[in-house]
Design a protein around this motif. Structure first.
Motif, PDB file in Angstrom:
ATOM      1  N   GLY A  93       1.341   5.977   4.259  1.00 32.12           N
ATOM      2  CA  GLY A  93       0.499   5.431   5.300  1.00 32.12           C
ATOM      3  C   GLY A  93       0.224   3.958   5.062  1.00 32.12           C
ATOM      4  N   GLY A  94      -0.823   3.442   5.694  1.00 33.56           N
ATOM      5  CA  GLY A  94      -1.238   2.073   5.443  1.00 33.56           C
ATOM      6  C   GLY A  94      -0.258   1.006   5.884  1.00 33.56           C
ATOM      7  N   GLY A  95      -0.229  -0.105   5.121  1.00 30.71           N
ATOM      8  CA  GLY A  95       0.462  -1.322   5.535  1.00 30.71           C
ATOM      9  C   GLY A  95       1.941  -1.184   5.839  1.00 30.71           C
ATOM     10  N   VAL A  96       2.706  -0.550   4.949  1.00 28.70           N
ATOM     11  CA  VAL A  96       4.150  -0.432   5.172  1.00 28.70           C
ATOM     12  C   VAL A  96       4.426   0.388   6.426  1.00 28.70           C
TER      13      VAL A  96
ATOM     14  N   VAL B 192      -5.032   7.814   8.029  1.00 28.85           N
ATOM     15  CA  VAL B 192      -4.204   6.962   7.188  1.00 28.85           C
ATOM     16  C   VAL B 192      -2.816   6.784   7.809  1.00 28.85           C
ATOM     17  N   TYR B 193      -2.415   7.717   8.645  1.00 31.45           N
ATOM     18  CA  TYR B 193      -1.083   7.692   9.262  1.00 31.45           C
ATOM     19  C   TYR B 193      -1.142   7.301  10.737  1.00 31.45           C
ATOM     20  N   ALA B 194      -2.175   6.547  11.075  1.00 33.48           N
ATOM     21  CA  ALA B 194      -2.346   6.084  12.447  1.00 33.48           C
ATOM     22  C   ALA B 194      -2.394   4.568  12.492  1.00 33.48           C
ATOM     23  N   TYR B 195      -2.006   4.032  13.649  1.00 30.19           N
ATOM     24  CA  TYR B 195      -2.108   2.587  13.895  1.00 30.19           C
ATOM     25  C   TYR B 195      -2.492   2.390  15.350  1.00 30.19           C
TER      26      TYR B 195
ATOM     27  N   PHE C  14     -14.359   5.378  -0.466  1.00 31.35           N
ATOM     28  CA  PHE C  14     -13.010   5.761  -0.872  1.00 31.35           C
ATOM     29  C   PHE C  14     -12.055   4.641  -0.476  1.00 31.35           C
ATOM     30  N   GLN C  15     -11.425   4.022  -1.474  1.00 38.42           N
ATOM     31  CA  GLN C  15     -10.531   2.895  -1.236  1.00 38.42           C
ATOM     32  C   GLN C  15      -9.069   3.324  -1.400  1.00 38.42           C
ATOM     33  N   LEU C  16      -8.302   3.191  -0.323  1.00 40.96           N
ATOM     34  CA  LEU C  16      -6.866   3.427  -0.397  1.00 40.96           C
ATOM     35  C   LEU C  16      -6.247   2.366  -1.294  1.00 40.96           C
ATOM     36  N   TYR C  17      -5.215   2.754  -2.059  1.00 38.46           N
ATOM     37  CA  TYR C  17      -4.527   1.808  -2.932  1.00 38.46           C
ATOM     38  C   TYR C  17      -4.326   0.467  -2.225  1.00 38.46           C
ATOM     39  N   TYR C  18      -4.561  -0.620  -2.932  1.00 36.42           N
ATOM     40  CA  TYR C  18      -4.433  -1.941  -2.327  1.00 36.42           C
ATOM     41  C   TYR C  18      -3.031  -2.177  -1.784  1.00 36.42           C
ATOM     42  N   ASP C  19      -2.003  -1.727  -2.508  1.00 32.19           N
ATOM     43  CA  ASP C  19      -0.644  -2.018  -2.047  1.00 32.19           C
ATOM     44  C   ASP C  19      -0.240  -1.168  -0.850  1.00 32.19           C
ATOM     45  N   GLN C  20      -1.140  -0.283  -0.414  1.00 32.45           N
ATOM     46  CA  GLN C  20      -0.924   0.441   0.836  1.00 32.45           C
ATOM     47  C   GLN C  20      -1.889  -0.018   1.924  1.00 32.45           C
ATOM     48  N   PHE C  21      -3.108  -0.359   1.538  1.00 27.40           N
ATOM     49  CA  PHE C  21      -4.095  -0.784   2.532  1.00 27.40           C
ATOM     50  C   PHE C  21      -3.834  -2.205   3.017  1.00 27.40           C
ATOM     51  N   LEU C  22      -3.499  -3.094   2.088  1.00 24.95           N
ATOM     52  CA  LEU C  22      -3.287  -4.502   2.428  1.00 24.95           C
ATOM     53  C   LEU C  22      -1.900  -4.715   3.028  1.00 24.95           C
ATOM     54  N   PRO C  23      -1.657  -5.854   3.692  1.00 23.01           N
ATOM     55  CA  PRO C  23      -0.319  -6.140   4.196  1.00 23.01           C
ATOM     56  C   PRO C  23       0.698  -6.028   3.070  1.00 23.01           C
TER      57      PRO C  23
END
Length: 456
Positions: free
Chosen positions: A124-127, A162-165, A410-419
């Motif tokens: 999920g997240g940025g990628v 997490v799997y939405a945009y 609850f913080q999603l991993y930075y490398d997934q949450f951030l661009p």
């Protein structure tokens, strides 16, 4: 068209840089507008399996790439695929299993061709969002909402988000949990440690006791970068809490603010004790898991998937058995974060743009409570579907699930949450901190500069 090609080119450059963790909950702000490159699917028809998808009876081939490499775990996926194919003789599911880093490398190639797998591993997240913007994913919102939202209602809303945009779903989760410390009770006892540390100072003292006993305190695969990034990210969570992250993300503050700099200082304070195994800067997550599975290291900061990988990397495929314990990341004295705050993530399925309806029907099958129970029983998922938790019997995984559920933030991993590019800078900068080639100030500033550039 030129705009779409430009977006795709940017995605490929960014994704090639990303080294991410393998998965929990973050909130994606809803919106009603759907990206033009990813149109909403037509409402699905009812499948003979009871799932929402059109099944024509014609021969259909579904490609599925996943990274579940442990033998007992991938056997569950194979069993579920075999069951589905038996019930749908016209469907052939072609499964490709890859190690995490090999998967990401190959994904870059297939995304460049514009022909992604029908179903593939996603965090999920940025990628995922960048893929969606480029039109490489299929919008499956209508499938989730069919029959008055029957499929959607089975998921935990936070996990599904997490799997939405922009209010549209391009995948679904199958696992969500938090990062914490897996530790060897026997080695702790040998070092005279009676209980897991509850504070950062206690953790440092325990590291010293383990070293004095001739035991490697912490296993770390910093060559893969993302396992090392967990340390800095968790320290930032403990030191700055939700307020510091929200300020930095909104632009009211910066990732170069004091909590993020102090996280680097604390990490280098730990590194100065030489707590990791020899060669940790070039080691992989597999090396890290092997040390724990063979009882050669006392602690490992890792997600909920760790026990299965420890077992798979041990000679007898049993790991260290009852000697394995778990505890949350300790509080950091003077930090603004709540001790219950958690860093985490999980795993999910993204749907490629050319996936047939049967692929979505199969994903629905994989996320039934009955399927989730089987994953939980083997110990490689913390269910996100109502009823799936019945498969949990491992007291350690129950601890992890409770920790995630009780987290105030609850913080999603930075490398997934951030661009994606910024996530890559986080991973690179943490590795540089451990190698002492960057100062805490330089590392935080590099992350801040990357984020500012990405958000322009």
């Amino acid at each position: 068209m030129k705009h779409k090609i430009l977006i795709l080119s940017c995605v490929l450059v960014l994704v090639a840089l990303v080294v991410s963790a393998c998965g929990p909950t973050t909130t994606v702000q809803p919106a009603t507008q759907t990206p033009q490159s990813a149109p909403t699917q037509s409402p699905p028809q009812e499948s003979t399996s009871g799932s929402s998808a059109s099944t024509s009876g014609k021969k259909v081939v579904i490609t599925w790439w996943h990274i579940t490499t442990a033998e007992d775990q991938k056997a569950v996926w194979q069993k579920l695929a075999d069951e589905y194919m038996a019930a749908h003789p016209n469907v052939e599911i072609q499964i490709t299993v890859m190690e995490n880093e090999a998967f990401k490398t190959k994904m870059t190639t297939v995304m460049q061709s514009g022909n992604p797998p029908d179903i593939f591993q996603s965090w999920g997240g940025g990628v995922m969002i960048e893929y969606a913007k480029a039109g490489l994913l299929q919008d499956i919102t209508s499938y989730l909402d069919a029959d008055n939202g029957a499929w959607r209602s089975t998921f935990s809303p936070g996990a599904l988000a997490v799997y939405a945009y922009e209010g549209r779903n391009y995948g679904v989760p199958w696992d969500m949990g938090m990062v914490g410390f897996w530790y060897n009770k026997t080695l702790f006892s040998q070092a005279g440690i009676e209980a897991p540390p509850k504070t950062w100072s206690e953790l440092l003292e325990d590291v010293k006791k383990l070293k004095a006993a001739g035991i490697t305190p912490i296993a770390l695969g910093a060559g893969d970068k993302w396992p090392a990034a967990f340390w800095w990210e968790y320290l930032a969570v403990r030191l700055g809490g939700k307020e510091a992250f929200d300020k930095a993300y909104s632009g009211q503050g910066s990732f170069a603010d004091e909590p993020f700099v102090e996280a680097g200082r604390k990490l280098q304070e730990l590194a100065a004790l030489q707590p990791f195994q020899d060669g940790f800067l070039g080691a992989t997550w597999g090396d890290e898991a092997t040390l724990m599975g063979n009882g050669k290291a006392a602690m490992d900061l890792m997600g909920q998937w760790a026990p299965g990988t420890f077992r798979d990397n041990s000679p007898d495929k049993k790991g260290i058995g009852d000697a394995l314990g778990w505890f949350p990341f300790p509080m950091v004295e003077g930090g603004a974060g709540d001790p219950s705050d958690a860093l985490g993530g999980g795993n999910g399925f993204a749907i490629g743009k050319n996936a047939p309806p049967e692929a979505i029907d199969f994903v629905k099958y994989l996320t039934r409570p009955e399927s989730q129970i089987q994953c939980a029983q083997v110990g490689f998922c913390l269910p996100v579907v109502k009823g799936g938790e019945a498969g949990l019997s491992d007291p350690l995984l129950i601890q992890v699930q409770k920790g995630a559920a009780n987290a105030k933030y609850f913080q999603l991993y930075y490398d997934q949450f951030l661009p994606p590019a910024t996530g890559s800078v986080v991973n690179d900068s943490v590795q540089a901190l451990l190698a002492s080639t960057m100062t805490p100030e330089q590392a935080a500033q590099a992350i801040a500069d990357s984020f500012t550039q990405e958000m322009k």
